[in-house]
Design an enzyme around this catalytic site. Structure first.
Site, PDB file in Angstrom:
ATOM      1  CD  GLN A 104      -2.860   1.218   2.962  1.00  0.00           C
ATOM      2  OE1 GLN A 104      -2.761  -0.100   3.335  1.00  0.00           O
ATOM      3  NE2 GLN A 104      -3.673   2.109   3.043  1.00  0.00           N
TER       4      GLN A 104
ATOM      5  CB  CYS B  92      -5.935  -0.720   3.789  1.00  0.00           C
ATOM      6  SG  CYS B  92      -7.499  -0.469   4.460  1.00  0.00           S
TER       7      CYS B  92
ATOM      8  CG  HIS C 259      -4.968  -2.793   7.381  1.00  0.00           C
ATOM      9  ND1 HIS C 259      -4.537  -2.011   6.364  1.00  0.00           N
ATOM     10  CD2 HIS C 259      -3.959  -4.688   7.249  1.00  0.00           C
ATOM     11  CE1 HIS C 259      -3.860  -2.474   5.995  1.00  0.00           C
ATOM     12  NE2 HIS C 259      -3.668  -3.779   6.041  1.00  0.00           N
TER      13      HIS C 259
ATOM     14  CG  ASN D 134      -0.978  -6.244   6.848  1.00  0.00           C
ATOM     15  OD1 ASN D 134      -1.937  -5.861   6.189  1.00  0.00           O
ATOM     16  ND2 ASN D 134      -0.473  -6.363   8.594  1.00  0.00           N
TER      17      ASN D 134
ATOM     18  CD1 TRP E 171      -0.703  -2.444   4.466  1.00  0.00           C
ATOM     19  CD2 TRP E 171       0.230  -2.538   6.564  1.00  0.00           C
ATOM     20  NE1 TRP E 171      -0.895  -1.060   5.263  1.00  0.00           N
ATOM     21  CE2 TRP E 171      -0.887  -0.852   6.679  1.00  0.00           C
ATOM     22  CE3 TRP E 171       0.400  -2.557   8.046  1.00  0.00           C
ATOM     23  CZ2 TRP E 171      -1.422  -1.109   7.397  1.00  0.00           C
ATOM     24  CZ3 TRP E 171      -0.132  -1.867   9.048  1.00  0.00           C
ATOM     25  CH2 TRP E 171      -0.482  -1.000   8.735  1.00  0.00           C
TER      26      TRP E 171
END
Length: 589
Positions: A22, A28, A199, A231, A233
């Site tokens: 991201q 997100c 998130h 996730n 990220w």
């Protein structure tokens, strides 16, 4: 792209969820939808159609035109979007979505194309994963509120939900989840267990896992409900039970571990037990894919798509913008769609999507209307519009979002969906999608009553309309060895027959079914016969014969069953309870 790196590519070593990181945008939700997309080749090849031809070729730099072509599903159609290769950067770094490999650009390009559909990058800030998943796949998204469903504490509900999640996963659907942030400080706050609030995570696998080693695993049927997620990220993982290096994995045999592909890396991907998952996560999005291809190995849903609009007109019979059920006098002046449930019970998914009122990027988005729908169970042979509310069996929420979704188990029978705006008189276009396991033959009801056509000059026009409501039967003659009865009724009036679903194993069946008859010969009788369903030949259990005059207000009668033929006075064990309503105004019911 050349300015950012020496050897740019759309893809490096294919496409995967690990390509996504991201950027500085609060999107997100978009990145999570992209990681779900990346996990299914058949899906991203739809969004990036001719990806091989779009790749940079270092051998033939002159063939590169600097434009890219993507496709998104918008309001029932796949729409082409073409963009150039200029990407927003600061100090030669991509500002927004980017890949682990500095020379891989597919995620940044998809993001740019998607921003173009929405008008600008800013429009992607704080969007909705459910909508993005639909735009990427043409599927249908169901948001599930785990708090409201009390999934953490209600074990039965939790197990049912797991089976649903597993079914969506096994049918190639996409799943995303998040932990709701209630305050600004909460946004992206990391909990002690390693999870992040506010998130979006992509669910990448759902499994039932066997516990125990060797033979123990063979005899012990203890199965765990497990869910794996990532996730966006690419780091920050769950640190509780079943996390990458936790001792719980020792309870699972080596072969089962290899089958699950348990890797211990901080790559943002991790497993959780579904019980723990329901303790921490608050929201789940199930995006079901509708595969209309018959080559698919997976069981898929049958889809019916209806396009319609709410239009306001003065004439009550022509008005199609009556508002929600609070507006009793105008509610039925909305579009109406009829469909059939042909199994004894079926899981029906209904999605109502409004066409977004697109404004120019400067003005921001046009306001969505508050929309929703009701479902009524109607007569088994209903072909004309409903003018009196029948039996409401379900209703969606009313909300000003792009889509309203409802999932409902419905019994065999005929149903009418009434999509509405919250207030009367509001106008707009909509897409109504109905998904069932067996085709439902959904269609719009447009006529108010039978058209007055007469070919022979002899046939006469309908003069009365009668609704026959067969409520129940009592004390039927026991048929099978166990004395049970599998009964159904046939209602006949002027040659039209309506047959009910079978009521299994009951001598006092609760039929609760209706038939609707437009009658040309008001003096002719209405016959209701009861039969017992058998393997070879169905047996007759008795009948009643009725006459119905106008304006008998919903009279309920309980009548003794009679035999067929000349011995009509002979009573047969059992009674039938019916309610009749007859009117001289054909569009009264």
């Amino acid at each position: 792209g050349k300015e950012l790196c020496e050897d740019p590519h759309l893809f490096v070593d294919g496409i995967s969820a690990h390509d996504l990181h991201q950027g500085q945008l609060g999107n997100c939700w978009f990145v999570a939808a992209c990681s779900s997309l990346a996990s299914r080749e058949s899906l991203w090849q739809k969004v990036i159609p001719d990806w091989k031809e779009q790749e940079w070729d270092t051998e033939k730099p002159e063939s590169y035109a600097g434009i890219f072509h993507f496709r998104f599903w918008r309001f029932g159609d796949w729409v082409d979007v073409v963009i150039d290769d200029r990407l927003p950067t600061v100090d030669n770094q991509l500002v927004y979505c980017h890949s682990n490999d500095s020379n891989e650009f597919w995620s940044a390009m998809v993001e740019k194309a998607y921003a173009k559909v929405y008008g600008c990058y800013e429009a992607l800030d704080g969007g909705n994963t459910a909508d993005a998943l639909v735009d990427f796949t043409g599927g249908v998204s169901e948001p599930v509120d785990l708090l409201e469903g009390q999934m953490a504490t209600d074990e039965v509900a939790r197990n049912q939900l797991f089976e649903r999640v597993l079914k969506v996963h096994n049918r190639d659907g996409l799943i995303s989840c998040s932990i709701r942030a209630t305050t600004v400080e909460d946004m992206e706050a990391r909990l002690d267990c390693g999870l992040v609030k506010g998130h979006a995570y992509a669910v990448t696998d759902v499994r039932k896992v066997r516990l125990g080693h060797g033979l123990l695993a063979f005899f012990k049927s203890e199965k765990l409900h497990m869910i794996r997620m990532r996730n966006p990220w690419g780091e920050k993982e769950w640190s509780g039970p079943w996390s990458d290096s936790s001792e719980e994995w020792n309870k699972v045999s080596k072969s089962e571990r290899e089958k699950l592909g348990v890797t211990v890396q901080d790559d943002g991907e991790f497993w959780m037990n579904f019980d723990d998952f329901c303790q921490y996560f608050t929201d789940l999005i199930l995006c079901r894919l509708i595969n209309t291809s018959y080559l698919s190995i997976h069981k898929t849903w049958e889809e019916e798509v209806m396009r319609g609009s709410w239009t306001h007109r003065q004439d009550p019979l022509r008005n199609r913008s009556g508002g929600c059920i609070n507006h009793k006098t105008t509610f039925l002046q909305n579009p109406q769609y009829v469909f059939d449930v042909k199994k004894v019970e079926d899981e029906v998914l209904i999605c109502l999507q409004q066409k977004e009122k697109r404004a120019t990027p400067k003005e921001g988005k046009g306001e969505n209307l508050a929309i929703g729908f009701d479902i009524h169970r109607v007569e088994l042979n209903r072909k004309y519009r409903m003018h009196t509310a029948q039996q409401k069996v379900a209703g969606s929420i009313y909300i000003n979002s792009r889509c309203v979704f409802l999932r409902k188990e419905l019994k065999e029978g005929r149903y009418v969906i009434i999509p509405t705006t919250f207030d009367p008189g509001q106008q707009g276009e909509f897409l109504l999608r109905v998904f069932t396991d067996v085709p439902s033959d959904c269609k719009e009801l447009t006529l108010d009553e039978p058209p007055q056509t007469c070919w022979t000059g002899m046939c006469g026009y309908p003069q009365l309309v009668t609704q026959v409501h067969v409520v129940s039967a009592d004390g039927l003659q026991g048929q099978d060895t166990n004395g049970a009865v599998d009964s159904y009724v046939i209602i006949t009036c002027e040659g039209e027959r309506v047959r009910s679903p079978v009521q299994k194993d009951s001598r006092c069946p609760n039929f609760d079914i209706k038939g609707l008859f437009y009658r040309k010969k008001p003096k002719e009788a209405i016959h209701i016969e009861i039969y017992n369903k058998n393997m070879i030949m169905d047996t007759f259990l008795g009948q009643v014969i009725l006459f119905s005059e106008p304006n008998e207000r919903q009279e309920q009668h309980t009548l003794h069953l009679r035999d067929k033929g000349s011995r009509q006075d002979n009573d047969i064990p059992g009674t039938l309870t019916v309610r009749l309503f007859t009117s001289t105004t054909l569009n009264n019911i």
